[in-house]
Design a protein around this motif. Structure first.
Motif, PDB file in Angstrom:
ATOM      1  N   TYR A 183       0.829  -1.205   0.000  1.00 39.34           N
ATOM      2  CA  TYR A 183       0.000   0.000   0.000  1.00 39.34           C
ATOM      3  C   TYR A 183       0.867   1.259   0.000  1.00 39.34           C
ATOM      4  O   TYR A 183       0.635   2.199  -0.762  1.00 39.34           O
ATOM      5  N   GLU A 184       1.894   1.268   0.847  1.00 35.60           N
ATOM      6  CA  GLU A 184       2.758   2.447   0.927  1.00 35.60           C
ATOM      7  C   GLU A 184       3.524   2.669  -0.372  1.00 35.60           C
ATOM      8  O   GLU A 184       3.697   3.810  -0.812  1.00 35.60           O
ATOM      9  N   ASN A 185       3.969   1.593  -0.972  1.00 34.41           N
ATOM     10  CA  ASN A 185       4.742   1.732  -2.200  1.00 34.41           C
ATOM     11  C   ASN A 185       3.875   2.123  -3.385  1.00 34.41           C
ATOM     12  O   ASN A 185       4.360   2.657  -4.382  1.00 34.41           O
ATOM     13  N   ALA A 186       2.565   1.874  -3.279  1.00 34.29           N
ATOM     14  CA  ALA A 186       1.652   2.258  -4.351  1.00 34.29           C
ATOM     15  C   ALA A 186       1.667   3.768  -4.561  1.00 34.29           C
ATOM     16  O   ALA A 186       1.551   4.251  -5.693  1.00 34.29           O
ATOM     17  N   GLU A 187       1.815   4.518  -3.483  1.00 37.30           N
ATOM     18  CA  GLU A 187       1.874   5.979  -3.605  1.00 37.30           C
ATOM     19  C   GLU A 187       3.084   6.408  -4.441  1.00 37.30           C
ATOM     20  O   GLU A 187       2.976   7.296  -5.283  1.00 37.30           O
ATOM     21  N   LYS A 188       4.215   5.758  -4.218  1.00 37.63           N
ATOM     22  CA  LYS A 188       5.427   6.110  -4.965  1.00 37.63           C
ATOM     23  C   LYS A 188       5.296   5.741  -6.440  1.00 37.63           C
ATOM     24  O   LYS A 188       5.801   6.449  -7.315  1.00 37.63           O
ATOM     25  N   ILE A 189       4.610   4.628  -6.709  1.00 31.17           N
ATOM     26  CA  ILE A 189       4.488   4.162  -8.089  1.00 31.17           C
ATOM     27  C   ILE A 189       3.438   4.957  -8.867  1.00 31.17           C
ATOM     28  O   ILE A 189       3.616   5.270 -10.047  1.00 31.17           O
ATOM     29  N   LEU A 190       2.337   5.319  -8.205  1.00 32.21           N
ATOM     30  CA  LEU A 190       1.253   6.010  -8.895  1.00 32.21           C
ATOM     31  C   LEU A 190       1.507   7.503  -9.082  1.00 32.21           C
ATOM     32  O   LEU A 190       0.996   8.106 -10.027  1.00 32.21           O
ATOM     33  N   THR A 191       2.283   8.101  -8.198  1.00 25.43           N
ATOM     34  CA  THR A 191       2.542   9.545  -8.280  1.00 25.43           C
ATOM     35  C   THR A 191       3.072   9.980  -9.645  1.00 25.43           C
ATOM     36  O   THR A 191       2.589  10.976 -10.220  1.00 25.43           O
ATOM     37  N   PRO A 192       4.062   9.278 -10.251  1.00 25.91           N
ATOM     38  CA  PRO A 192       4.548   9.698 -11.577  1.00 25.91           C
ATOM     39  C   PRO A 192       3.485   9.671 -12.667  1.00 25.91           C
ATOM     40  O   PRO A 192       3.567  10.433 -13.632  1.00 25.91           O
ATOM     41  N   PHE A 193       2.461   8.797 -12.528  1.00 19.88           N
ATOM     42  CA  PHE A 193       1.382   8.763 -13.518  1.00 19.88           C
ATOM     43  C   PHE A 193       0.630  10.098 -13.522  1.00 19.88           C
ATOM     44  O   PHE A 193       0.294  10.637 -14.590  1.00 19.88           O
ATOM     45  N   PHE A 194       0.358  10.632 -12.339  1.00 19.41           N
ATOM     46  CA  PHE A 194      -0.360  11.907 -12.244  1.00 19.41           C
ATOM     47  C   PHE A 194       0.567  13.075 -12.569  1.00 19.41           C
ATOM     48  O   PHE A 194       0.121  14.118 -13.049  1.00 19.41           O
ATOM     49  N   GLU A 195       1.844  12.885 -12.319  1.00 22.73           N
ATOM     50  CA  GLU A 195       2.822  13.947 -12.577  1.00 22.73           C
ATOM     51  C   GLU A 195       2.901  14.270 -14.064  1.00 22.73           C
ATOM     52  O   GLU A 195       3.255  15.392 -14.459  1.00 22.73           O
ATOM     53  N   LYS A 196       2.570  13.296 -14.913  1.00 28.38           N
ATOM     54  CA  LYS A 196       2.605  13.526 -16.356  1.00 28.38           C
ATOM     55  C   LYS A 196       1.459  14.437 -16.810  1.00 28.38           C
ATOM     56  O   LYS A 196       1.562  15.088 -17.852  1.00 28.38           O
ATOM     57  N   GLU A 197       0.370  14.459 -16.052  1.00 29.10           N
ATOM     58  CA  GLU A 197      -0.815  15.227 -16.440  1.00 29.10           C
ATOM     59  C   GLU A 197      -1.019  16.495 -15.614  1.00 29.10           C
ATOM     60  O   GLU A 197      -1.662  17.439 -16.071  1.00 29.10           O
ATOM     61  N   TYR A 198      -0.472  16.498 -14.401  1.00 26.97           N
ATOM     62  CA  TYR A 198      -0.693  17.632 -13.501  1.00 26.97           C
ATOM     63  C   TYR A 198       0.650  18.170 -12.999  1.00 26.97           C
ATOM     64  O   TYR A 198       1.611  17.424 -12.805  1.00 26.97           O
ATOM     65  N   ASP A 199       0.669  19.451 -12.776  1.00 22.04           N
ATOM     66  CA  ASP A 199       1.826  20.091 -12.157  1.00 22.04           C
ATOM     67  C   ASP A 199       1.680  19.928 -10.647  1.00 22.04           C
ATOM     68  O   ASP A 199       0.832  20.566 -10.009  1.00 22.04           O
ATOM     69  N   LEU A 200       2.505  19.070 -10.077  1.00 24.29           N
ATOM     70  CA  LEU A 200       2.361  18.760  -8.656  1.00 24.29           C
ATOM     71  C   LEU A 200       2.807  19.901  -7.746  1.00 24.29           C
ATOM     72  O   LEU A 200       2.691  19.802  -6.524  1.00 24.29           O
ATOM     73  N   LYS A 201       3.314  20.976  -8.340  1.00 25.19           N
ATOM     74  CA  LYS A 201       3.575  22.174  -7.543  1.00 25.19           C
ATOM     75  C   LYS A 201       2.274  22.915  -7.259  1.00 25.19           C
ATOM     76  O   LYS A 201       2.179  23.681  -6.297  1.00 25.19           O
ATOM     77  N   GLU A 202       1.289  22.674  -8.119  1.00 26.52           N
ATOM     78  CA  GLU A 202      -0.010  23.323  -7.951  1.00 26.52           C
ATOM     79  C   GLU A 202      -1.080  22.358  -7.440  1.00 26.52           C
ATOM     80  O   GLU A 202      -2.083  22.788  -6.877  1.00 26.52           O
ATOM     81  N   TYR A 203      -0.852  21.067  -7.669  1.00 24.00           N
ATOM     82  CA  TYR A 203      -1.834  20.066  -7.259  1.00 24.00           C
ATOM     83  C   TYR A 203      -1.265  19.193  -6.138  1.00 24.00           C
ATOM     84  O   TYR A 203      -0.075  18.916  -6.080  1.00 24.00           O
ATOM     85  N   LYS A 204      -2.138  18.741  -5.294  1.00 22.96           N
ATOM     86  CA  LYS A 204      -1.754  17.857  -4.187  1.00 22.96           C
ATOM     87  C   LYS A 204      -2.447  16.509  -4.368  1.00 22.96           C
ATOM     88  O   LYS A 204      -3.641  16.453  -4.679  1.00 22.96           O
ATOM     89  N   ILE A 205      -1.680  15.427  -4.162  1.00 28.79           N
ATOM     90  CA  ILE A 205      -2.253  14.089  -4.272  1.00 28.79           C
ATOM     91  C   ILE A 205      -2.550  13.554  -2.879  1.00 28.79           C
ATOM     92  O   ILE A 205      -1.715  13.597  -1.980  1.00 28.79           O
ATOM     93  N   LYS A 206      -3.766  13.069  -2.734  1.00 32.05           N
ATOM     94  CA  LYS A 206      -4.186  12.515  -1.444  1.00 32.05           C
ATOM     95  C   LYS A 206      -4.648  11.069  -1.639  1.00 32.05           C
ATOM     96  O   LYS A 206      -5.586  10.797  -2.376  1.00 32.05           O
ATOM     97  N   PHE A 207      -3.929  10.146  -1.013  1.00 34.55           N
ATOM     98  CA  PHE A 207      -4.268   8.720  -1.134  1.00 34.55           C
ATOM     99  C   PHE A 207      -5.144   8.304   0.046  1.00 34.55           C
ATOM    100  O   PHE A 207      -4.851   8.636   1.207  1.00 34.55           O
ATOM    101  N   ILE A 208      -6.214   7.597  -0.280  1.00 36.89           N
ATOM    102  CA  ILE A 208      -7.168   7.154   0.742  1.00 36.89           C
ATOM    103  C   ILE A 208      -7.444   5.669   0.560  1.00 36.89           C
ATOM    104  O   ILE A 208      -7.644   5.182  -0.569  1.00 36.89           O
ATOM    105  N   LYS A 209      -7.513   4.955   1.670  1.00 35.51           N
ATOM    106  CA  LYS A 209      -7.916   3.569   1.611  1.00 35.51           C
ATOM    107  C   LYS A 209      -9.425   3.486   1.528  1.00 35.51           C
ATOM    108  O   LYS A 209     -10.135   4.186   2.252  1.00 35.51           O
ATOM    109  N   LYS A 210      -9.946   2.626   0.665  1.00 40.67           N
ATOM    110  CA  LYS A 210     -11.394   2.454   0.535  1.00 40.67           C
ATOM    111  C   LYS A 210     -11.965   1.808   1.800  1.00 40.67           C
ATOM    112  O   LYS A 210     -11.338   0.947   2.395  1.00 40.67           O
TER     113      LYS A 210
END
Length: 210
Positions: A183-210
């Motif tokens: 679960y913890e490593n999923a954040e590291k792996i998924l972050t670059p996917f969003f980084e390609k579409e969003y400027d992470l200096k302006e956007y914040k990623i929040k991971f939540i467990k279902k």
């Protein structure tokens, strides 16, 4: 006399024609042999093997592996003949061995949900699950091997023992934090996917467990 000379002339002409035809056949045969040799030798010298990929495709298996664990499991397989609930002497078979097991954990892509609101990317992750468990057959180490001719361990019993070994490996991996790490490593792996579409200096990623 004159008739005899004419006859001799005809015979001479026939001999010359036969000789001409024979020479032509001989030259034709020599030419065919030479051509055949050229073809054979040419094939032998100019042969080239080519391999070409005509179709290449990748399929999305819908799984995201985020953590793996390598576990060495020691297993004991025993068998014996019994009589009235007691083992008969000299019928006991016993193996003690170990295998390395590779366990991968992660998520199903279809169960990962996300949405973007007010510059916050909210990613909902399902519970991490074990995706695969594979025994490294080359890693086998045998510590004890004793097989009785009166009671050999069957292939079916051996397969059941290996299945139990895999289950124990999964339990050991989970108890040592495999799913939490996935679960913890999923954040590291998924972050670059969003980084390609969003400027992470302006956007914040929040991971939540279902």
């Amino acid at each position: 006399m004159e008739l005899k000379k004419k006859e001799q002339g005809k015979n001479k002409n026939r001999f010359n024609i036969w000789k001409f035809l024979l020479a032509n056949k001989l030259l034709t045969a020599i030419g065919m042999i030479a051509l055949l040799m050229v073809v054979v030798l040419g094939i032998g010298k100019s042969y080239v093997a080519e391999s070409k990929t005509t179709k290449l495709g990748f399929e999305d298996i819908g799984e995201l592996a985020t953590q793996s664990a390598y576990v060495t499991e020691v297993n004991v397989t025993k068998a014996a003949r019994n009589l009235f609930g007691m083992e008969i002497p000299f019928t006991q078979s016993k193996y003690v061995y170990s295998y390395d097991v590779n366990i991968k954990a992660g998520f199903n892509f279809n169960e990962i949900e996300w949405k973007e609101t007010n510059h916050v990317i909210e990613v909902k992750l399902p519970e991490a699950n074990i995706l695969s468990t594979e025994i490294d057959m080359d890693s086998c180490k045998i510590y004890h091997e004793d097989e009785s001719i009166f009671r050999q361990i069957t292939l079916s019993e051996n397969n059941k023992a290996l299945a139990e070994l895999k289950k124990n490996a999964e339990k050991d991996a989970i108890s040592n934090g495999l799913l939490e790490n996935a679960y913890e490593n999923a954040e590291k792996i998924l972050t670059p996917f969003f980084e390609k579409e969003y400027d992470l200096k302006e956007y914040k990623i929040k991971f939540i467990k279902k």
